[in-house]
Design an enzyme around this catalytic site. Sequence first.
Site, PDB file in Angstrom:
ATOM      1  CD  GLU A  35      43.393 -70.998  80.152  1.00  0.00           C
ATOM      2  OE1 GLU A  35      44.559 -70.716  79.766  1.00  0.00           O
ATOM      3  OE2 GLU A  35      42.372 -70.451  79.693  1.00  0.00           O
ATOM      4  CE  LYS A  65      41.171 -66.994  79.343  1.00  0.00           C
ATOM      5  NZ  LYS A  65      41.789 -68.086  78.556  1.00  0.00           N
ATOM      6  CB  CYS A  95      45.174 -67.602  80.303  1.00  0.00           C
ATOM      7  SG  CYS A  95      46.483 -67.875  79.074  1.00  0.00           S
TER       8      CYS A  95
END
Lengths: 551, 551
Positions: free
Chosen positions: B45, B127, B163
Amino acid sequence: MTQSFRIRLYQMDAVVGDFDANLQKIARAADQARADGISMLVVPELALTGYPPEDLLLRPALIDKLTAADLMLQEISRDLTLCVGAPSAAAAAISDWALGNNSARPASLLNSLLIYRNGEHILSYHKQSLPNYQVFDERRYFVAGTQSMVCDLDGLRVGLLVCEDVWVPDIVEATCRLGADLILVVNASPFAEGKFDERLDHLKHRASVNQVPIAYVNLVGGQDELIFDGGSLVVDRNGEIIAQATFFAEDRLDVVWDGQHLIGDRVEHTPSDDALLYQALVTGVRDYFSKTGFRKAVLGLSGGIDSALTLAVAVDALGADNVHAVMMPYLYTADISVTDAKRQAEILGCEFSIVPIEPMVREFMQTLAPFFDGHPVDTTEENLQSRCRGVLLMALSNKTGALVLTTGNKSEMAVGYATLYGDMAGGFAVLKDVWKTRVYDLARFVNRATEVIPERVIVRPPSAELAPGQEDSDSLPPYDRLDTMLSLYIESDVSPDEIIDAGFDPVEVKRMCRLVDINEYKRRQSAVGPRVTVRGFGRDRRYPIANRWSF
Amino acid sequence: MTQSFRIRLYQMDAVVGDFDANLQKIARAADQARADGISMLVVPELALTGYPPEDLLLRPALIDKLTAADLMLQEISRDLTLCVGAPSAAAAAISDWALGNNSARPASLLNSLLIYRNGEHILSYHKQSLPNYQVFDERRYFVAGTQSMVCDLDGLRVGLLVCEDVWVPDIVEATCRLGADLILVVNASPFAEGKFDERLDHLKHRASVNQVPIAYVNLVGGQDELIFDGGSLVVDRNGEIIAQATFFAEDRLDVVWDGQHLIGDRVEHTPSDDALLYQALVTGVRDYFSKTGFRKAVLGLSGGIDSALTLAVAVDALGADNVHAVMMPYLYTADISVTDAKRQAEILGCEFSIVPIEPMVREFMQTLAPFFDGHPVDTTEENLQSRCRGVLLMALSNKTGALVLTTGNKSEMAVGYATLYGDMAGGFAVLKDVWKTRVYDLARFVNRATEVIPERVIVRPPSAELAPGQEDSDSLPPYDRLDTMLSLYIESDVSPDEIIDAGFDPVEVKRMCRLVDINEYKRRQSAVGPRVTVRGFGRDRRYPIANRWSF
């Protein structure tokens, strides 16, 4: 409804975390409101907890406090409509993935405007637009409301908003579409230079576009780095101001709804930019002391303009009896510095001491001699002087309970022209967000009626007096130029290349911007100080220390 | 598709802000991957910017850098599938109300996983779950993606996550419903004690519930207070680990998709809790120095356990040649303290100096005598000793370019058992988030094979040695008890009453919790230090200084 519905905006100073005191204050205001024939009393955003409560909002015990407060507010609202900014618990707030992991808990509260009427909690509006920029971290704590709301009070339809909501055209329009006769917005909007005008322009625009009056009540008072300026106001449906409260003090602003219009009876004067800024600093100092339990201040008075202005602010905030100015001369301190420092202390009537640092510096130099042998003289020796002063002031602070005020300005903070644990040692950094050029403006403002700061302090070339014949201009560009480029870089995110394109010297711009970047470590350990610009060096600006960005 | 699709997880250390270096590192990894017959290379990330870039993301110049990087990544991806975590600009990102108000600009970026293939940018996943709690401020910078995504690579369908997404059951399920053969999740997940087990449990659960293999690649390395521990891993559809990388070092973890399953060839050992914690501290120090450009450290070595452990960490991180330990005795320093300090420095082979502070303390006391007259001796005199030491270390730092390490632990930071500008003076606070009880554990760990820290340092009663016969237990409860109650209060938000209910002494609990609250001002000026618990004293815990919360 009655033709005359009286609304009171209570521009209140709430103490963070002090539920009891804040509730008592609201209760007293309610008593007064009833006595004065007020129909509706309004207090600011999060007036129950103070703003910003930060991670106090994560304490599980908060929920019990909110429940208890809700009962009290019902009681307080007898024979009255009471509108209170407060957090409220979101139903089914904790999503399954976070269960059992308290420290990772996502936001589970709402930032609400609670409406109580005649002893009952009749409505809760939840803030829809949660600011999560600048100093604001509201999405750390709150989930956003999703519903616009109008509260019907015997036919008067009051549209409800919380702070940032009123900056979002869609939200204001949605509220108006529900048939609002007027918009009520509770706020915790912190001061910054130019902020009131921005706020006012915005309210005028929203009012006239939607043809709706807007009543805006703001928090007032200092809380750590934030200073709420008050300046609550009401605009009519054409955006004209019909009522305005004072700045930097608690106030009550009354308006009357006559069935068709809001009518105000008082429009307080808006002070000059310099007056607002100076009052902001005084408020910041006064409230930091009162809210942390300090009464007395001690500061180093060098004969320079920064400490001179800091002393003036401190005396206005705390009273001359509570301020101790300490002149700590060394070999490089000019005689006129001592003279001017003494003179200002005499003018203001505060305690003044002269404490030479030569014996301590000498001992340090002797002790360090074996380590310094073979190294040229550099800023180490300058820092040593500054740190001896820091140790002295901290000892006086520890022994007497006075809080040390630091005196550095924003220009110095930006480029690291300050000594960590030296002149940066202290509990509150009064000028931390004040550019040096504004320091000069404020010194003139302080002297507007009579000489408080000796004229020579203002006109002589600025110097840290840490080396023979030293002047700030040896290391830094002239402050008017420096402040312009630093303000572009720091407050407006303009890149060095763009600053150079605007006509500044390339070498100078690159050196200064680099100084800003590499001095993050100093700022990270600096004392908290009042934020007075759109980007201060506190919660406002979050920079990595380890950072290899190159333009 | 080919039956054998080789995937490499590149557990990379990215430097915040250093686009060029990070791109070069990715390019070198791509060259190596091609040479090794790898089909798909994955980096963590925000590997392009480092994590967390904080307000660097607000710089308008970022957009040009991202555009340039995109072109380079296309080039780097020839004959390869390349998956890179990077910010990307949101289309129509700036809403109308913020136009013209740069400093108030809301989030306008996405936190993306960019997929490049054979020289083309073929896909961007954004994300969906943006953490905005603990140390995370992602909603300050990013808007959330709204679409789950699967990338089809010649028939292999790779589900894409970033994540936090993988912690949200709904997001993982939605991705699986799109027909993912495996889930790829890129991470910047910082270390905390117990975090790896938590992560692992979670991945096992998500994999087995959804019957999908998950490949998890994590960032590694220290960035200011955060330490990314790596420990990248791959679990099969039953949640069994089939591949695991090392901790606290860059690594490449290869797995093969055989058409039906992921097959790994290496599962690295998970170190003990003490080993992980110690390595975290070493990594924190090493990378803070390397990323800020420092090479040498100086610290005060008192003969106590905190500075002894700090010295051991420093030597492991920087090498003995780069560490200078300074013993600064005063009247209250025991002879054995000097002996033990000297002995440890000899064992480790680092530079050692003895610099008595008596001359400086004496001069300060003489100078301050007129102000102290009539006041009883109190902690002022103790702080003075500590501050003389701070000034000495800072002078050595300034003159030699060595960075000062502070040595205080989390227990002391919590209750303010430390001197601001004294032992708190320094650039990096190695044990800032390590409870005193864990300091003892780590000292034993350091000595596991051979005596590095003299045994007497570990077994003698802890003392600040700032007054005659002083011991920590004069002011504080025993550390096992203290740490338990402080951990409940600080890390788990348990109220004092609930701590008392758990069997602790009411007076002691209330006194300690109050000390935590009133010492916020000290922590605010403390040096940055490695976060190793679920709640450190950095970006993690945002408390007001002016705070009148009472339980």
